[in-house]
Scaffold this motif. Structure first.
Motif, short mmCIF file in Angstrom:
data_model
loop_
_atom_site.label_atom_id
_atom_site.label_comp_id
_atom_site.label_asym_id
_atom_site.label_seq_id
_atom_site.Cartn_x
_atom_site.Cartn_y
_atom_site.Cartn_z
N MET A 11 -17.10 17.86 -11.77
CA MET A 11 -16.10 17.70 -11.84
C MET A 11 -15.25 17.09 -10.49
N LEU A 12 -14.88 16.07 -10.86
CA LEU A 12 -14.23 14.89 -9.03
C LEU A 12 -13.19 15.77 -8.23
N PRO A 13 -12.98 15.92 -7.89
CA PRO A 13 -12.30 16.45 -6.64
C PRO A 13 -11.06 15.71 -6.66
N LYS A 14 -9.54 15.85 -6.69
CA LYS A 14 -8.78 15.15 -6.61
C LYS A 14 -8.76 14.93 -5.05
N PRO A 15 -8.16 13.25 -5.19
CA PRO A 15 -7.99 12.42 -3.80
C PRO A 15 -6.96 13.00 -3.19
N THR A 16 -7.37 12.98 -1.99
CA THR A 16 -5.74 13.72 -0.51
C THR A 16 -5.04 12.41 -0.88
N ASP A 17 -3.56 12.77 0.03
CA ASP A 17 -3.03 11.71 0.27
C ASP A 17 -3.71 10.63 0.78
N ALA A 18 -4.11 11.03 1.88
CA ALA A 18 -4.77 9.37 2.73
C ALA A 18 -6.09 8.96 1.47
N GLU A 19 -6.74 9.64 0.72
CA GLU A 19 -7.85 8.95 0.17
C GLU A 19 -6.99 7.65 -1.11
N LEU A 20 -6.07 8.58 -0.94
CA LEU A 20 -5.43 7.76 -1.97
C LEU A 20 -5.22 6.50 -2.04
N GLU A 21 -4.65 6.57 -0.91
CA GLU A 21 -4.49 5.21 -0.14
C GLU A 21 -5.04 3.94 0.05
N ILE A 22 -6.79 5.00 -0.02
CA ILE A 22 -7.57 3.68 0.28
C ILE A 22 -8.04 3.44 -1.11
N LEU A 23 -7.84 4.40 -1.85
CA LEU A 23 -8.41 4.09 -3.55
C LEU A 23 -7.31 2.60 -3.95
N GLN A 24 -5.89 2.92 -3.35
CA GLN A 24 -5.25 1.98 -3.37
C GLN A 24 -5.82 0.76 -3.58
N VAL A 25 -5.88 0.58 -1.98
CA VAL A 25 -6.77 -0.57 -1.80
C VAL A 25 -7.69 -1.32 -2.40
N LEU A 26 -9.08 -0.65 -2.96
CA LEU A 26 -10.07 -0.93 -3.33
C LEU A 26 -9.46 -1.02 -5.10
N TRP A 27 -8.60 -0.91 -5.15
CA TRP A 27 -7.95 -0.99 -6.73
C TRP A 27 -7.80 -2.16 -6.78
N GLU A 28 -7.12 -2.33 -5.76
CA GLU A 28 -6.07 -4.17 -6.42
C GLU A 28 -6.61 -5.11 -5.79
N ASN A 29 -8.11 -4.94 -4.39
CA ASN A 29 -8.60 -5.57 -4.02
C ASN A 29 -10.37 -5.49 -4.60
#
Lengths: 124, 124
Positions: free
Chosen positions: A1-19
């Motif tokens: 199972m994949l680990p939960k993203p940390t806060d900093a990782e989540l910030e990056i994911l937001q960018v990837l999800w949106e763009n």
DNA sequence: ATTTTTCTACGATTATTTTCGTAGAAAAAT
DNA sequence: ATTTTTCTACGAAAATAATCGTAGAAAAAT
């Protein structure tokens, strides 16, 4: 199972999800608009995320292109679950009441929620 | 301004909020019911929380009595705010929809929410 | 009266997350 | 052709959070 993203990782994911798929440079530029962040910091984080399987990447070109490997919805659901447990002792209703009460929603948004509630009532 | 409680600190606050002023021993016993945790770990955390101002304590007796210094509601609101920002890009509505959709609410709970929404609509 | 238990204090260790710095290759600019 | 910029890789440091271990005083038990 994949680990939960940390806060900093989540910030990056937001960018990837949106763009969509993006280079480190692009992601870093986006983040830098909101706060100070060094390029190699973003790079390193994205490499770690790759190791963890949170993102996939294409290394054909010199500038690698990263893409989110986990879905936004599923991730939000996952994080929401532990948040409700930690902060609201597991009571999702308490969280909803807080969130609603503490936020000036537009009539349209309220209608959306009402529609969802009525749908849930019918499905009872 | 007081710092946000960390996850471990929040666990302790939950015990204090639910049970009122308590000794380290009592808090530790409560936590230990849910997971393994050493006594001195809990003690140390509560001492740190005292330094931060998250709890107050009475040291008259040998066994000190700790009490939450921040309100549950305010703390939940505070944490919810940053959570919405981090995970839902600031959209409280998105969070509410997720939380509702992902949770089988009882008819009574749904009515509570509907009542709140209708109240908000009247106050528009 | 002595031993055992219970408590605080607090430094130190471990774990986790985030940031930084340097090296070297590739590409772009001069 | 050289210099400058841009990229990856990756170790290491810094920051933060959580856990543990030991010492010593007070209280309780024997």
């Amino acid at each position: 199972m994949l680990p939960k993203p940390t806060d900093a990782e989540l910030e990056i994911l937001q960018v990837l999800w949106e763009n969509g798929p993006s280079s480190v440079r692009f992601v870093n530029d986006q983040l830098a608009e909101r706060r100070e962040v060094g390029y190699t910091t973003t790079l390193k984080l994205m490499q770690i995320m790759h190791e963890k399987g949170l993102v996939v990447r294409n290394t054909d070109a010199r500038s690698h292109i990263y893409e989110a490997a986990i879905e936004r919805d599923a991730t939000q659901r996952n994080l929401l679950g532990t948040f409700v447990d930690n902060v609201f002792s597991g009571s999702a209703i308490d969280l909803v009441m807080q969130a609603l009460g503490n936020h000036k929603a537009s009539p349209d948004e309220l209608n959306q929620i009402k529609a969802l509630i009525e749908k849930m009532e019918r499905e009872e």
